[in-house]
Design a protein around this motif. Structure first.
Motif, PDB file in Angstrom:
ATOM      1  N   ASN A  30     -69.028  13.280  83.289  1.00 35.22           N
ATOM      2  CA  ASN A  30     -70.164  12.548  83.859  1.00 35.22           C
ATOM      3  C   ASN A  30     -70.727  13.353  85.033  1.00 35.22           C
ATOM      4  O   ASN A  30     -69.967  13.844  85.871  1.00 35.22           O
ATOM      5  CB  ASN A  30     -69.722  11.174  84.390  1.00 35.22           C
ATOM      6  CG  ASN A  30     -69.326  10.218  83.273  1.00 35.22           C
ATOM      7  OD1 ASN A  30     -68.273   9.612  83.313  1.00 35.22           O
ATOM      8  ND2 ASN A  30     -70.168  10.096  82.271  1.00 35.22           N
ATOM      9  N   GLY A  31     -72.045  13.479  85.047  1.00 36.16           N
ATOM     10  CA  GLY A  31     -72.689  14.180  86.156  1.00 36.16           C
ATOM     11  C   GLY A  31     -72.628  15.693  86.057  1.00 36.16           C
ATOM     12  O   GLY A  31     -73.014  16.406  86.992  1.00 36.16           O
ATOM     13  N   LYS A  34     -75.622  17.663  81.864  1.00 36.79           N
ATOM     14  CA  LYS A  34     -76.024  17.746  80.449  1.00 36.79           C
ATOM     15  C   LYS A  34     -77.439  17.202  80.225  1.00 36.79           C
ATOM     16  O   LYS A  34     -78.279  17.858  79.617  1.00 36.79           O
ATOM     17  CB  LYS A  34     -75.024  16.976  79.560  1.00 36.79           C
ATOM     18  CG  LYS A  34     -73.594  17.479  79.670  1.00 36.79           C
ATOM     19  CD  LYS A  34     -72.650  16.701  78.789  1.00 36.79           C
ATOM     20  CE  LYS A  34     -72.554  15.220  79.139  1.00 36.79           C
ATOM     21  NZ  LYS A  34     -72.008  14.947  80.488  1.00 36.79           N
ATOM     22  N   THR A  35     -77.670  15.972  80.696  1.00 40.20           N
ATOM     23  CA  THR A  35     -78.986  15.367  80.468  1.00 40.20           C
ATOM     24  C   THR A  35     -80.083  16.180  81.153  1.00 40.20           C
ATOM     25  O   THR A  35     -81.150  16.409  80.573  1.00 40.20           O
ATOM     26  CB  THR A  35     -78.989  13.902  80.969  1.00 40.20           C
ATOM     27  OG1 THR A  35     -78.006  13.179  80.225  1.00 40.20           O
ATOM     28  CG2 THR A  35     -80.336  13.250  80.771  1.00 40.20           C
ATOM     29  N   THR A  36     -79.792  16.653  82.341  1.00 43.83           N
ATOM     30  CA  THR A  36     -80.783  17.478  83.055  1.00 43.83           C
ATOM     31  C   THR A  36     -81.102  18.730  82.249  1.00 43.83           C
ATOM     32  O   THR A  36     -82.260  19.131  82.113  1.00 43.83           O
ATOM     33  CB  THR A  36     -80.238  17.854  84.451  1.00 43.83           C
ATOM     34  OG1 THR A  36     -79.917  16.653  85.156  1.00 43.83           O
ATOM     35  CG2 THR A  36     -81.244  18.657  85.241  1.00 43.83           C
ATOM     36  N   HIS A 179     -69.796  12.292  74.644  1.00 46.60           N
ATOM     37  CA  HIS A 179     -68.451  12.165  75.216  1.00 46.60           C
ATOM     38  C   HIS A 179     -67.440  11.792  74.127  1.00 46.60           C
ATOM     39  O   HIS A 179     -66.253  11.697  74.406  1.00 46.60           O
ATOM     40  CB  HIS A 179     -68.422  11.071  76.293  1.00 46.60           C
ATOM     41  CG  HIS A 179     -69.211  11.418  77.520  1.00 46.60           C
ATOM     42  ND1 HIS A 179     -68.862  12.449  78.355  1.00 46.60           N
ATOM     43  CD2 HIS A 179     -70.330  10.880  78.057  1.00 46.60           C
ATOM     44  CE1 HIS A 179     -69.737  12.517  79.355  1.00 46.60           C
ATOM     45  NE2 HIS A 179     -70.648  11.579  79.184  1.00 46.60           N
TER      46      HIS A 179
END
Ligand SMILES: Nc1ncnc2c1ncn2[C@@H]1O[C@H](COP(=O)(O)OP(=O)(O)OP(=O)(O)O)[C@@H](O)[C@H]1O
Length: 220
Positions: A30-31, A34-36, A179
């Motif tokens: 998490n953090g 990846k999304t960025t 994940h």
């Protein structure tokens, strides 16, 4: 590419390739960024430095981008009053695609029987299928998916695995952030693992090794 949000360095000098004809698992805590990273690939976030390219071309310079890249991002918003068919038809017309595509993508994601129901009444899994159908409208050679199994039941997950495997086997690039290591283990040909915005591991993956073991070794 790198990306900072104020003092947070979300992505830090990250570089990797996504091969064609393969499913690439994009993993990290998490953090991790990846999304960025996916949003930078899709031209939704500008890198602070560096660049991303799809088949050698930055997203913003792609001619008819939906015919190159299809994306399913987290928490895709749909107009709840529209039916799946109406949503896809609007997207199709906006992208200038052939009228046959809506029926085809509804069939691709097995949503044909719900085509004329209001999206507001859709389950999370049905929304995921609709998001994937939208991504497929332009027959893109590259798919970018952020947690696509979210909300799918076991049958849906199995279906998604088969679908993505087949899409890659047709010569396309499939980049999947997830994940759920046990799911992606079964279809990943290539793995990219990041943490703290930095690349920790990337390379081909033959499936003999437990992905969880590799992940915990490099990112845990
Ligand atoms: N718009 C934003 N403004 C400020 N900080 C942001 C923004 N987007 C992301 N971040 C920060 O950048 C870092 C990376 O976030 P990102 O969402 O890319 O991680 P992730 O790997 O996708 O995480 P997860 O697995 O939890 O979805 C985090 O510290 C996050 O708080």
């Amino acid at each position: 590419m790198s990306k900072s949000f104020g003092r947070v360095r979300a992505v830090d000098d990250l570089s990797f390739d996504v091969p064609a004809g393969a499913v690439t698992a994009f993993l990290g805590p998490n953090g991790a960024g990846k999304t960025t990273t996916l949003r930078m690939i899709l031209g939704l976030v500008a890198p602070t430095s560096g660049e991303t390219a799809v088949a050698g071309v930055p997203y913003r310079d792609l001619d008819r981008p939906l015919e190159h890249v299809g994306a399913v991002l987290e928490a895709t918003a749909f107009h709840p009053g529209l039916s799946a068919y109406q949503h896809l038809e609007a997207m199709r017309v906006a992208a200038g695609l052939g009228s046959e595509r809506v029926g085809q993508v509804l069939a691709d994601v097995d949503l044909g029987t719900a085509a004329h129901r209001r999206i507001g009444g859709f389950s999370l899994g049905m929304r995921q299928r609709l998001a994937l159908a939208t991504a497929l409208l332009g027959r893109p050679h590259t798919l970018v998916l952020d947690e696509p199994a979210n909300g799918l039941d076991p049958t849906g997950m199995r279906w998604l695995r088969g679908f993505l495997r087949g899409y890659a086997l047709d010569g396309n690039s499939v980049l999947v952030s997830t994940h759920v290591l046990t799911e992606i283990q079964q279809i990943a040909d290539h793995v990219v693992i990041i943490s703290g915005g930095r690349l920790r591991w990337s390379g081909p993956f033959d499936g003999d090794r437990a992905l969880e073991e590799l992940y915990l070794e490099v990112a845990g």
